[in-house]
Design a protein around this motif. Structure first.
Motif, PDB file in Angstrom:
ATOM      1  N   LEU A 278       0.841  -1.322   0.026  1.00 23.89           N
ATOM      2  CA  LEU A 278      -0.053   0.010   0.205  1.00 23.89           C
ATOM      3  C   LEU A 278       0.810   1.237  -0.106  1.00 23.89           C
ATOM      4  N   TRP A 279       1.994   1.287   0.924  1.00 23.61           N
ATOM      5  CA  TRP A 279       2.837   2.323   0.786  1.00 23.61           C
ATOM      6  C   TRP A 279       3.680   2.544  -0.565  1.00 23.61           C
ATOM      7  N   GLY A 280       4.087   1.644  -0.986  1.00 21.67           N
ATOM      8  CA  GLY A 280       4.654   1.596  -2.450  1.00 21.67           C
ATOM      9  C   GLY A 280       3.672   2.129  -3.358  1.00 21.67           C
ATOM     10  N   ARG A 281       2.327   1.599  -3.236  1.00 23.74           N
ATOM     11  CA  ARG A 281       1.393   2.081  -4.567  1.00 23.74           C
ATOM     12  C   ARG A 281       1.126   3.603  -4.218  1.00 23.74           C
ATOM     13  N   ALA A 282       1.019   3.929  -3.121  1.00 19.20           N
ATOM     14  CA  ALA A 282       0.771   5.373  -2.650  1.00 19.20           C
ATOM     15  C   ALA A 282       1.716   6.380  -3.328  1.00 19.20           C
ATOM     16  N   LYS A 283       3.142   5.728  -3.193  1.00 17.06           N
ATOM     17  CA  LYS A 283       4.504   6.469  -3.570  1.00 17.06           C
ATOM     18  C   LYS A 283       4.328   6.507  -4.864  1.00 17.06           C
ATOM     19  N   GLU A 284       4.079   5.497  -5.737  1.00 18.14           N
ATOM     20  CA  GLU A 284       3.905   5.565  -7.177  1.00 18.14           C
ATOM     21  C   GLU A 284       2.867   6.484  -7.685  1.00 18.14           C
ATOM     22  N   MET A 285       1.748   6.337  -7.097  1.00 21.94           N
ATOM     23  CA  MET A 285       0.721   7.376  -7.419  1.00 21.94           C
ATOM     24  C   MET A 285       1.121   9.012  -7.422  1.00 21.94           C
ATOM     25  N   GLU A 291       4.663  14.004 -11.948  1.00 28.27           N
ATOM     26  CA  GLU A 291       5.220  14.047 -13.366  1.00 28.27           C
ATOM     27  C   GLU A 291       4.184  14.453 -14.302  1.00 28.27           C
ATOM     28  N   SER A 292       2.662  14.094 -14.090  1.00 21.09           N
ATOM     29  CA  SER A 292       1.659  14.613 -15.019  1.00 21.09           C
ATOM     30  C   SER A 292       1.416  16.092 -15.159  1.00 21.09           C
ATOM     31  N   ASN A 293       1.581  16.629 -13.575  1.00 21.10           N
ATOM     32  CA  ASN A 293       1.726  17.987 -13.358  1.00 21.10           C
ATOM     33  C   ASN A 293       2.621  18.691 -14.142  1.00 21.10           C
ATOM     34  N   GLU A 294       3.929  18.269 -13.829  1.00 17.21           N
ATOM     35  CA  GLU A 294       4.992  19.162 -14.534  1.00 17.21           C
ATOM     36  C   GLU A 294       4.847  18.855 -15.958  1.00 17.21           C
ATOM     37  N   THR A 295       4.560  17.752 -16.378  1.00 17.78           N
ATOM     38  CA  THR A 295       4.288  17.860 -18.041  1.00 17.78           C
ATOM     39  C   THR A 295       3.228  18.962 -18.325  1.00 17.78           C
ATOM     40  N   VAL A 296       2.143  19.049 -17.607  1.00 20.22           N
ATOM     41  CA  VAL A 296       0.949  20.066 -18.043  1.00 20.22           C
ATOM     42  C   VAL A 296       1.484  21.513 -17.764  1.00 20.22           C
TER      43      VAL A 296
END
Length: 313
Positions: A278-285, A291-296
């Motif tokens: 759960l922690w690893g998934r939250a970190k990935e999300m 990254e998506s915000n930086e791209t925008v």
């Protein structure tokens, strides 16, 4: 068949639009889901149980997170990313979960009396089952158990692929249960010659079949498909060993079963493994969102700094 009878009306009620999305690809995926997640996995599981033991089969089933992780990487649905903290968490959590499940099953230790309810709903039904399995039968059963685990993991992968192009959970569950019931019925017709085995009277046998069909197939497949669609196949498979902990707690409350030191240590390791996923998934999300915000932002800055076009008359 009970699961199909439950899910088809729900699919027609809530997802009528899904009828327009039916095509050969969806039917093929539903056939494979019914095969690997329904008829094949259950028959392999039961045959493995016949040739080995309940303890061994319970241990084999908990290898699902490891097999799912490997298959997800092969199908490019997960990234190993061992250099990142999230990748290390997923690998470590898989190993910790498997280790906890093995300790839970194969190591007992001293008895631990946390509570005592004096309740045993199977008080008059306990009996010793003789051990008569030979080495050859045990090897066959172990192989069938491994195939059952791999079949379950393949279902998670195919279900994830199916949910991308056919995002209708009720309809996909109904299709899978329908395909699984047809496949299971054909297999039973070819192997079971005693027609008395097909009879269901108004007794506990009918209740058991109806309960397993509605809860163990329809609801189970629907919830797993939902989890796979939201978080991926590895996320859903990680919670598999947690069933051991829940069974131990319920067994101690309702069946007067004793808790052992190995059960507690293994249960804590399993819970830690689930928490790490759960922690690893939250970190990935979180990383993907950044990254998506930086791209925008980069695209917006690029658009704002473009040189205006000057039209000369």
């Amino acid at each position: 068949m009970f699961a199909t009878a439950v899910m088809v009306p729900l699919a027609l009620l809530f997802e009528r639009k899904s009828l327009k999305k039916f095509n050969r690809k969806v039917l093929l995926q539903a056939f494979l889901c019914g095969l690997f997640g329904g008829s094949l996995v259950q028959n392999l599981y039961l045959q493995s149980l016949v040739h080995t033991s309940a303890t061994f089969v319970a241990a084999i089933v908990n290898l699902a997170p490891a097999f799912t992780f490997i298959l997800a990487i092969c199908f490019k649905m997960e990234k190993l990313a061992i250099k990142t903290s999230a990748g290390k968490a997923k690998v470590c959590s898989t190993l910790i979960g498997i280790g906890g499940a093995m300790i839970f099953i194969f190591y007992k230790g001293i008895d631990v009396n946390i509570w005592s309810t004096d309740v045993n709903i199977l008080k008059h039904h306990h009996q010793q089952v003789p051990s008569y399995h030979g080495t050859g039968q045990f090897i066959i059963g172990a192989f069938l158990g491994l195939l059952s685990c791999v079949s379950f993991c393949l279902w998670l992968i195919i279900q994830a692929k199916m949910s991308m192009g056919f995002p209708y959970l009720y309809s996909s569950t109904a299709l899978m249960c329908l395909m699984g019931s047809i496949q299971g019925a054909l297999y039973a017709v070819c192997t079971v010659r005693d027609w008395n085995q097909w009879k269901l009277g108004w007794n506990v046998r009918l209740l058991a079949v109806a309960y397993v069909g509605t809860m163990g197939s329809a609801l189970f497949v629907f919830l797993i498909s939902w989890a796979v669609r939201l978080k991926g196949p590895l996320y859903a498979a990680t919670f598999n060993p947690l069933g051991l902990v829940l069974v131990a707690v319920v067994g101690s409350l309702l069946l007067d079963e004793k808790l052992h030191l190995g059960s507690i240590i293994g249960g804590l390791m399993i819970i830690c493994g689930v928490y790490m996923v759960l922690w690893g998934r939250a970190k990935e999300m979180k990383q993907q969102t950044q990254e998506s915000n930086e791209t925008v932002e980069d695209e917006q800055e690029h658009e704002g700094t473009e040189t205006p076009v000057i039209i000369l008359d």
